[in-house]
Structure formats: structure tokens, C-alpha cells
Design a protein around this motif. Structure first.
Motif, PDB file in Angstrom:
ATOM      1  N   THR A 127       0.843  -1.196   0.000  1.00 53.50           N
ATOM      2  CA  THR A 127       0.000   0.000   0.000  1.00 53.50           C
ATOM      3  C   THR A 127       0.875   1.241   0.000  1.00 53.50           C
ATOM      4  OG1 THR A 127      -1.751  -1.142   1.203  1.00 53.50           O
ATOM      5  CG2 THR A 127      -1.774   1.258   1.290  1.00 53.50           C
ATOM      6  N   GLU A 128       0.496   2.203  -0.833  1.00 54.58           N
ATOM      7  CA  GLU A 128       1.165   3.500  -0.893  1.00 54.58           C
ATOM      8  C   GLU A 128       0.121   4.574  -0.608  1.00 54.58           C
ATOM      9  OE1 GLU A 128       4.478   4.662  -2.376  1.00 54.58           O
ATOM     10  OE2 GLU A 128       5.038   2.696  -1.611  1.00 54.58           O
ATOM     11  N   GLN A 129       0.533   5.654   0.067  1.00 57.85           N
ATOM     12  CA  GLN A 129      -0.392   6.748   0.321  1.00 57.85           C
ATOM     13  C   GLN A 129       0.361   8.060   0.449  1.00 57.85           C
ATOM     14  OE1 GLN A 129      -2.302   5.335   3.897  1.00 57.85           O
ATOM     15  NE2 GLN A 129      -0.950   6.516   5.215  1.00 57.85           N
ATOM     16  N   GLN A 130      -0.349   9.146   0.138  1.00 54.25           N
ATOM     17  CA  GLN A 130       0.183  10.496   0.316  1.00 54.25           C
ATOM     18  C   GLN A 130      -0.939  11.383   0.827  1.00 54.25           C
ATOM     19  OE1 GLN A 130       2.198  12.372  -2.985  1.00 54.25           O
ATOM     20  NE2 GLN A 130       3.552  10.619  -3.304  1.00 54.25           N
ATOM     21  N   ASP A 131      -0.565  12.382   1.641  1.00 52.27           N
ATOM     22  CA  ASP A 131      -1.509  13.341   2.191  1.00 52.27           C
ATOM     23  C   ASP A 131      -1.177  14.738   1.675  1.00 52.27           C
ATOM     24  OD1 ASP A 131      -2.246  11.151   3.690  1.00 52.27           O
ATOM     25  OD2 ASP A 131      -1.856  12.060   5.629  1.00 52.27           O
ATOM     26  N   LYS A 132      -2.218  15.566   1.586  1.00 51.25           N
ATOM     27  CA  LYS A 132      -2.016  16.965   1.204  1.00 51.25           C
ATOM     28  C   LYS A 132      -3.156  17.786   1.789  1.00 51.25           C
ATOM     29  CE  LYS A 132      -1.070  19.949  -2.726  1.00 51.25           C
ATOM     30  NZ  LYS A 132      -0.898  20.036  -4.180  1.00 51.25           N
ATOM     31  N   ASN A 133      -2.826  18.996   2.214  1.00 52.05           N
ATOM     32  CA  ASN A 133      -3.810  19.873   2.838  1.00 52.05           C
ATOM     33  C   ASN A 133      -4.527  20.729   1.792  1.00 52.05           C
ATOM     34  OD1 ASN A 133      -4.976  20.842   5.367  1.00 52.05           O
ATOM     35  ND2 ASN A 133      -4.042  22.792   4.815  1.00 52.05           N
ATOM     36  N   LEU A 134      -5.813  20.957   2.025  1.00 55.80           N
ATOM     37  CA  LEU A 134      -6.630  21.836   1.182  1.00 55.80           C
ATOM     38  C   LEU A 134      -7.296  22.860   2.083  1.00 55.80           C
ATOM     39  CD1 LEU A 134      -8.115  22.610  -1.478  1.00 55.80           C
ATOM     40  CD2 LEU A 134      -9.886  20.977  -0.795  1.00 55.80           C
ATOM     41  N   THR A 135      -7.208  24.139   1.706  1.00 55.12           N
ATOM     42  CA  THR A 135      -7.859  25.211   2.443  1.00 55.12           C
ATOM     43  C   THR A 135      -8.791  25.953   1.502  1.00 55.12           C
ATOM     44  OG1 THR A 135      -5.922  25.467   3.871  1.00 55.12           O
ATOM     45  CG2 THR A 135      -7.483  27.303   3.813  1.00 55.12           C
ATOM     46  N   ILE A 136     -10.040  26.103   1.911  1.00 54.11           N
ATOM     47  CA  ILE A 136     -11.007  26.880   1.149  1.00 54.11           C
ATOM     48  C   ILE A 136     -10.920  28.314   1.647  1.00 54.11           C
ATOM     49  CG2 ILE A 136     -13.439  27.156   0.529  1.00 54.11           C
ATOM     50  CD1 ILE A 136     -12.037  24.545  -0.509  1.00 54.11           C
ATOM     51  N   ILE A 137     -10.806  29.257   0.707  1.00 54.58           N
ATOM     52  CA  ILE A 137     -10.657  30.662   1.081  1.00 54.58           C
ATOM     53  C   ILE A 137     -11.839  31.484   0.578  1.00 54.58           C
ATOM     54  CG2 ILE A 137      -8.147  30.543   1.177  1.00 54.58           C
ATOM     55  CD1 ILE A 137      -8.038  31.863  -1.554  1.00 54.58           C
ATOM     56  N   ILE A 138     -12.100  32.589   1.285  1.00 57.55           N
ATOM     57  CA  ILE A 138     -13.135  33.538   0.883  1.00 57.55           C
ATOM     58  C   ILE A 138     -12.437  34.863   0.626  1.00 57.55           C
ATOM     59  CG2 ILE A 138     -15.243  34.739   1.544  1.00 57.55           C
ATOM     60  CD1 ILE A 138     -15.800  32.467   3.524  1.00 57.55           C
ATOM     61  N   GLN A 139     -12.555  35.365  -0.594  1.00 55.80           N
ATOM     62  CA  GLN A 139     -11.977  36.654  -0.933  1.00 55.80           C
ATOM     63  C   GLN A 139     -12.889  37.741  -0.355  1.00 55.80           C
ATOM     64  OE1 GLN A 139     -11.648  37.255  -5.138  1.00 55.80           O
ATOM     65  NE2 GLN A 139      -9.952  38.676  -4.903  1.00 55.80           N
ATOM     66  N   PRO A 140     -12.332  38.867   0.102  1.00 59.89           N
ATOM     67  CA  PRO A 140     -13.194  39.935   0.613  1.00 59.89           C
ATOM     68  C   PRO A 140     -14.292  40.263  -0.392  1.00 59.89           C
ATOM     69  CG  PRO A 140     -10.898  40.482   1.004  1.00 59.89           C
ATOM     70  CD  PRO A 140     -10.923  39.233   0.164  1.00 59.89           C
ATOM     71  N   GLU A 141     -15.520  40.411   0.114  1.00 59.09           N
ATOM     72  CA  GLU A 141     -16.680  40.553  -0.762  1.00 59.09           C
ATOM     73  C   GLU A 141     -16.758  41.881  -1.493  1.00 59.09           C
ATOM     74  OE1 GLU A 141     -19.762  39.621   2.025  1.00 59.09           O
ATOM     75  OE2 GLU A 141     -19.621  37.480   1.596  1.00 59.09           O
TER      76      GLU A 141
END
Length: 182
Positions: free
Chosen positions: A138-152
Motif C-alpha cells: 500500500t502506498e499513500q500520500q496526504d495533502k492539505n486543502l484550504t477553502i478561502i473567501i476573498q473579501p466581498e
């Protein structure tokens, strides 16, 4: 005579270990997706791997924050109910029309497409690939994801209490923006 049989035993053991080691040539080569995505946008997460031509893939699994949300058994017949398994996960909405699996004799990739990203879509994503034959490498990799909100309402705004300030004179400065993240 006993020495010769011991030498053959050691030679056979070395050959066995070499064969066992070579069966683990499955390698997850990359996990690709942007680290930051705007709220509401769609995105693709691509997991690429290499393998021996004779190796079969048992499963490709996707996780968010340690919880499995997608499982593919690429060698099962298309009409098998267990070909794809989905597990409800907060913040994960999959576009099944653009999710895909491609394989060549020595490589492959699986792409999961997420739509309508929300703040709860942020997290640590993992792609995990397991081969179909023993020792089930078994092989695996992790990565972070961030959802951003641009100033309205445009860029940050600045307000200064005085139009002209001399050296050493105090002034009040305020900076603000509308809803955003981060």
C-alpha cells in the motif's frame, strides 16, 4: 556435504527475498491539487502511480481528515455494485461525470472532482493505493486543502484620522475589509 546444503538454503532465501522485494514496485508518484481554492469553486484531485505491468491494483481510496469518502476497485466488472463505494463525508461533494481512472501497463492515475466547495471542504486529503496480490503493498500520500473567501467588496480599506501628520505627531489609522478567510 552439510555446508553445501546450507549454501543452497541461503541462496534460495536470498532469491525469495529479492522476489518478495521486487513485488512491491507500486509507487504513488504524486498527489496533485491546489492548496487553496475559492469558496464555491470546483477542483480536481489527481493521484498518480507507477507499477509493474503484471501488477494489478486492488483499491484506490480517498480520505478527508482520516475518514474514507471514495473507494474504487478498478479490476471489478463495470456492472459490479462494489466497483465504486461512496461514504458520506461533511464538505465533500463529488462530480461523478468528471471523476476518472486511467491506466497504462506501467502507470495510472485516478482523479476525483469536487464541486461546490464549502468551508467544511478544507482538510487533509489522502490518496491510498493497494495492490491486488500478496503482500498487498500500500502506498499513500496526504495533502492539505484550504477553502478561502476573498473579501466581498473589493480590497481592504484604510482610514486615517488626520490628512496631514508631522513627524512625532500621533494619528489613528484603521484598516478593515469585508468578510474573508483567511
Amino acid at each position: 556435504m552439510k555446508m553445501r546444503s546450507r549454501e543452497y538454503f541461503l541462496l534460495e532465501l536470498l532469491i525469495f527475498l529479492a522476489l518478495l522485494n521486487s513485488s512491491g514496485s507500486l509507487t504513488l508518484t504524486s498527489l496533485e491539487f491546489p492548496s487553496h481554492v475559492m469558496l464555491g469553486q470546483s477542483m480536481n484531485m489527481k493521484c498518480s502511480f507507477t507499477k509493474d505491468p503484471a501488477q494489478q491494483i486492488d483499491t484506490i481510496k480517498w480520505y478527508k481528515d482520516g475518514l474514507e469518502f471514495f473507494r474504487l476497485h478498478p479490476n471489478m466488472p463495470i456492472n459490479n455494485d462494489n466497483l465504486i463505494r461512496l461514504f458520506p463525508t461533511v464538505g465533500v461533494k463529488i462530480d461523478y461525470n468528471t471523476t476518472s481512472y486511467q491506466t497504462l501497463p506501467q502507470s495510472g492515475q485516478h482523479t476525483v472532482s469536487l464541486v461546490n466547495t464549502m468551508l467544511s471542504t478544507s482538510g487533509v486529503y489522502r490518496c491510498q493505493i493497494t495492490e491486488a496480490q500478496a503482500p498487498f503493498h500500500t502506498e499513500q500520500q496526504d495533502k492539505n486543502l484550504t477553502i478561502i473567501i476573498q473579501p466581498e467588496k473589493g480590497s481592504p480599506r484604510i482610514s486615517v484620522s488626520k490628512t496631514v501628520v508631522s513627524l512625532g505627531q500621533e494619528a489613528t489609522v484603521e484598516c478593515w475589509s469585508d468578510r474573508s478567510k483567511p
